[in-house]
Design a protein around this motif. Structure first.
Motif, PDB file in Angstrom:
ATOM      1  N   LEU A   5      -1.572 -81.996  -6.025  1.00 52.22           N
ATOM      2  CA  LEU A   5      -0.801 -82.383  -4.879  1.00 52.22           C
ATOM      3  C   LEU A   5      -1.421 -83.662  -4.281  1.00 52.22           C
ATOM      4  O   LEU A   5      -2.458 -83.971  -4.347  1.00 52.22           O
ATOM      5  N   PRO A   6      -0.386 -84.155  -3.625  1.00 53.35           N
ATOM      6  CA  PRO A   6      -0.769 -85.415  -2.763  1.00 53.35           C
ATOM      7  C   PRO A   6      -1.573 -85.103  -1.577  1.00 53.35           C
ATOM      8  O   PRO A   6      -1.656 -84.087  -0.916  1.00 53.35           O
ATOM      9  N   VAL A   7      -2.403 -86.086  -1.283  1.00 55.85           N
ATOM     10  CA  VAL A   7      -3.139 -85.728   0.101  1.00 55.85           C
ATOM     11  C   VAL A   7      -3.029 -86.945   0.965  1.00 55.85           C
ATOM     12  O   VAL A   7      -2.257 -88.088   0.430  1.00 55.85           O
ATOM     13  N   GLY A   8      -3.188 -87.003   2.278  1.00 55.41           N
ATOM     14  CA  GLY A   8      -2.934 -87.969   3.308  1.00 55.41           C
ATOM     15  C   GLY A   8      -4.248 -87.925   4.229  1.00 55.41           C
ATOM     16  O   GLY A   8      -5.417 -87.375   4.079  1.00 55.41           O
ATOM     17  N   LEU A   9      -3.863 -89.049   4.894  1.00 56.35           N
ATOM     18  CA  LEU A   9      -5.375 -89.432   5.965  1.00 56.35           C
ATOM     19  C   LEU A   9      -4.767 -88.796   7.292  1.00 56.35           C
ATOM     20  O   LEU A   9      -3.819 -89.294   7.919  1.00 56.35           O
ATOM     21  N   ARG A  10      -5.994 -87.918   7.980  1.00 57.14           N
ATOM     22  CA  ARG A  10      -5.741 -87.688   9.328  1.00 57.14           C
ATOM     23  C   ARG A  10      -6.544 -88.305  10.308  1.00 57.14           C
ATOM     24  O   ARG A  10      -7.903 -88.281  10.156  1.00 57.14           O
ATOM     25  N   ARG A  11      -6.097 -89.266  10.921  1.00 56.68           N
ATOM     26  CA  ARG A  11      -6.885 -90.316  11.541  1.00 56.68           C
ATOM     27  C   ARG A  11      -7.695 -89.650  12.899  1.00 56.68           C
ATOM     28  O   ARG A  11      -6.951 -88.904  13.972  1.00 56.68           O
ATOM     29  N   ARG A  12      -8.886 -89.585  13.235  1.00 58.86           N
ATOM     30  CA  ARG A  12      -9.594 -89.412  14.436  1.00 58.86           C
ATOM     31  C   ARG A  12     -10.551 -90.396  14.878  1.00 58.86           C
ATOM     32  O   ARG A  12     -10.107 -91.464  14.930  1.00 58.86           O
ATOM     33  N   ARG A  13     -11.786 -90.131  15.437  1.00 58.44           N
ATOM     34  CA  ARG A  13     -12.662 -91.126  15.979  1.00 58.44           C
ATOM     35  C   ARG A  13     -13.612 -91.572  14.866  1.00 58.44           C
ATOM     36  O   ARG A  13     -14.284 -92.674  15.168  1.00 58.44           O
ATOM     37  N   SER A  14     -14.316 -90.866  13.928  1.00 57.47           N
ATOM     38  CA  SER A  14     -15.406 -90.960  13.361  1.00 57.47           C
ATOM     39  C   SER A  14     -15.408 -92.263  12.569  1.00 57.47           C
ATOM     40  O   SER A  14     -16.311 -92.995  12.291  1.00 57.47           O
TER      41      SER A  14
ATOM     42  N   ASP B 262     -17.348 -71.186   2.330  1.00 60.93           N
ATOM     43  CA  ASP B 262     -16.876 -72.596   2.508  1.00 60.93           C
ATOM     44  C   ASP B 262     -15.330 -72.663   2.863  1.00 60.93           C
ATOM     45  O   ASP B 262     -14.487 -71.802   2.334  1.00 60.93           O
ATOM     46  N   PRO B 263     -14.972 -73.338   3.993  1.00 57.73           N
ATOM     47  CA  PRO B 263     -13.640 -73.052   4.663  1.00 57.73           C
ATOM     48  C   PRO B 263     -12.719 -73.532   3.642  1.00 57.73           C
ATOM     49  O   PRO B 263     -11.703 -72.989   3.803  1.00 57.73           O
ATOM     50  N   PHE B 264     -12.785 -74.416   2.761  1.00 54.98           N
ATOM     51  CA  PHE B 264     -11.856 -74.821   1.911  1.00 54.98           C
ATOM     52  C   PHE B 264     -11.551 -73.707   0.931  1.00 54.98           C
ATOM     53  O   PHE B 264     -10.446 -73.389   0.716  1.00 54.98           O
ATOM     54  N   PHE B 265     -12.462 -73.118   0.368  1.00 53.56           N
ATOM     55  CA  PHE B 265     -12.215 -72.041  -0.594  1.00 53.56           C
ATOM     56  C   PHE B 265     -11.718 -70.647   0.086  1.00 53.56           C
ATOM     57  O   PHE B 265     -11.229 -69.964  -0.454  1.00 53.56           O
TER      58      PHE B 265
ATOM     59  N   PHE C 285     -13.629 -86.010   2.892  1.00 51.61           N
ATOM     60  CA  PHE C 285     -12.286 -85.530   2.153  1.00 51.61           C
ATOM     61  C   PHE C 285     -12.362 -83.882   2.470  1.00 51.61           C
ATOM     62  O   PHE C 285     -13.197 -83.327   2.008  1.00 51.61           O
ATOM     63  N   GLY C 286     -11.541 -83.530   3.269  1.00 44.81           N
ATOM     64  CA  GLY C 286     -11.188 -82.319   3.253  1.00 44.81           C
ATOM     65  C   GLY C 286     -11.482 -81.838   4.751  1.00 44.81           C
ATOM     66  O   GLY C 286     -12.568 -82.176   5.356  1.00 44.81           O
TER      67      GLY C 286
ATOM     68  N   ILE D  38      -9.317 -86.898   4.601  1.00 41.05           N
ATOM     69  CA  ILE D  38      -8.496 -86.782   3.900  1.00 41.05           C
ATOM     70  C   ILE D  38      -7.883 -85.368   3.930  1.00 41.05           C
ATOM     71  O   ILE D  38      -8.737 -84.324   3.773  1.00 41.05           O
ATOM     72  N   ASP D  39      -6.898 -85.022   4.311  1.00 42.54           N
ATOM     73  CA  ASP D  39      -5.980 -83.949   4.531  1.00 42.54           C
ATOM     74  C   ASP D  39      -5.492 -83.366   3.133  1.00 42.54           C
ATOM     75  O   ASP D  39      -4.716 -83.705   2.748  1.00 42.54           O
ATOM     76  N   GLN D  40      -6.368 -82.137   2.994  1.00 40.32           N
ATOM     77  CA  GLN D  40      -5.717 -81.210   2.115  1.00 40.32           C
ATOM     78  C   GLN D  40      -5.103 -80.144   2.361  1.00 40.32           C
ATOM     79  O   GLN D  40      -4.814 -80.076   3.674  1.00 40.32           O
ATOM     80  N   ASP D  41      -4.505 -79.390   1.601  1.00 42.46           N
ATOM     81  CA  ASP D  41      -3.773 -78.042   2.047  1.00 42.46           C
ATOM     82  C   ASP D  41      -4.184 -77.032   1.225  1.00 42.46           C
ATOM     83  O   ASP D  41      -3.446 -76.452  -0.077  1.00 42.46           O
TER      84      ASP D  41
END
Length: 336
Positions: free
Chosen positions: A313-322, A71-74, A265-266, A281-284
């Motif tokens: 931790l706070p998260v943010g929004l990464r805007r693209r096209r979908s 899993d890319p996140f883990f 999300f992620g 939703i952009d995680q780190d």
């Protein structure tokens, strides 16, 4: 691998005597020294560096137990832990817990019995009380998902806040029928993301529809089944909030060319180059892994500290096209 205690028993001496012989103490009588040395060679004794490492205020091995190592996140969390551990002169031992919740206790305790200096884990089961006996002996840090029935350090994202951001963004694009697709409903991450999704719908005067909430989407077959069921509703959704990166990845083939707007999300590899590119939703995860490793180090350096810390931790929004996809324009438009 033989232990020093086993060598002592075979040689008929104390463990302390074996230790003195192994470390070259000249005050051990020659016959005893030669007998112990012969047993050491015969039993192929190899010392563990963990006790000495702990006495010196440093540790040798951090265990990492995550649901899925691909899993890319883990994977990103694990990479960050490994980098931090290497900088500290430590090693990492990684295991994938998989999806069998009943196997979690035996797998995790099996890791701990290897003499870990600390454990960083993401639980898959509903109860981590089996770790209470270990919590005072080994630093335990939970990532992404907090433990249940156990007081321990944890580092996670703002799941509810991220779900609010995703749902609000789709509402701002004019959607009123927004589906929720996610992980197993017992996970606290899923629970919190459903709560944020429902709360934001409610603030917009929209009653959450249980028919639009579909948990347990983990592979392509489940994603296809979920989309088919959603689109067969009398009033089908026009948008989907996907509550984790793995779910988003298996969802994309099921909605190809359907013009359903999506926010996931992620982030994940290739999310910015698929068509349409995926708003997330952009995680780190690298920060989560680094902070988790630092928490283990802090526990090792200050073993008397008992207060357990929860970091969100706070998260943010990464805007693209979908998020701008429509049946007329499935490829979407750049989101501004």
């Amino acid at each position: 691998m033989s232990t020093m205690r086993e060598v002592a028993a075979a040689a008929g001496v104390s463990v302390k005597t074996v230790s003195r012989v192994f470390n070259g103490d000249p005050h051990v009588l020659r016959p005893t020294r030669e007998r112990v040395q012969a047993i050491l060679r015969e039993m192929n004794y190899v010392p563990s560096d963990l006790p000495a490492a702990l006495r010196a205020g440093r540790a040798s091995v951090i265990g990492v137990a995550i649901p899925d190592i691909i899993d890319p996140f883990f994977a990103a969390i694990t990479q960050a832990v490994q980098i931090s551990a290497n900088e500290r002169g430590m090693q990492t031992l990684v295991t994938s817990l998989g999806g069998d919740v009943s196997a979690e206790p035996s797998m995790v305790e099996g890791l701990l019995k290897r003499g870990l200096s600390g454990l960083i884990m993401t639980p898959i089961g509903p109860d981590q009380s089996y770790l209470r006996a270990w919590s005072g002996k080994v630093p335990l840090v939970f990532v992404d998902r907090q433990p249940s029935q156990l007081a321990a350090d944890s580092i996670s994202d703002d799941d509810e806040g991220g779900a609010v951001l995703a749902t609000r963004h789709l509402l701002e694009h004019g959607h009123r029928r927004i589906a929720f697709l996610g992980d197993h409903p017992v996970f606290l991450t899923t629970i919190k993301r459903v709560e944020g999704y429902c709360a934001e719908l409610g603030r917009s005067g929209i009653e959450p529809d249980e028919d639009l909430i579909v948990p347990g989407v983990n592979d392509r077959a489940e994603a296809r089944e979920a989309v088919t069921r959603l689109l067969a509703l009398p009033d089908p959704p026009t948008a989907i909030f996907s509550s984790n990166a793995r779910c988003t990845m298996v969802l994309l083939p099921a909605i190809e060319n359907l013009g359903l707007a999506v926010v996931g999300f992620g982030d994940f590899p290739m999310a910015d180059v698929v068509t349409p590119s995926v708003t997330v939703i952009d995680q780190d995860p690298h920060k989560i892994g680094r902070l988790a490793a630092e928490r283990v180090f802090d526990r090792l350096d200050h073993p008397a500290r008992r207060f357990r810390r929860r970091t969100v931790l706070p998260v943010g929004l990464r805007r693209r096209r979908s998020c701008c996809a429509t049946p007329q324009n499935p490829a979407g438009e750049p989101c501004t």
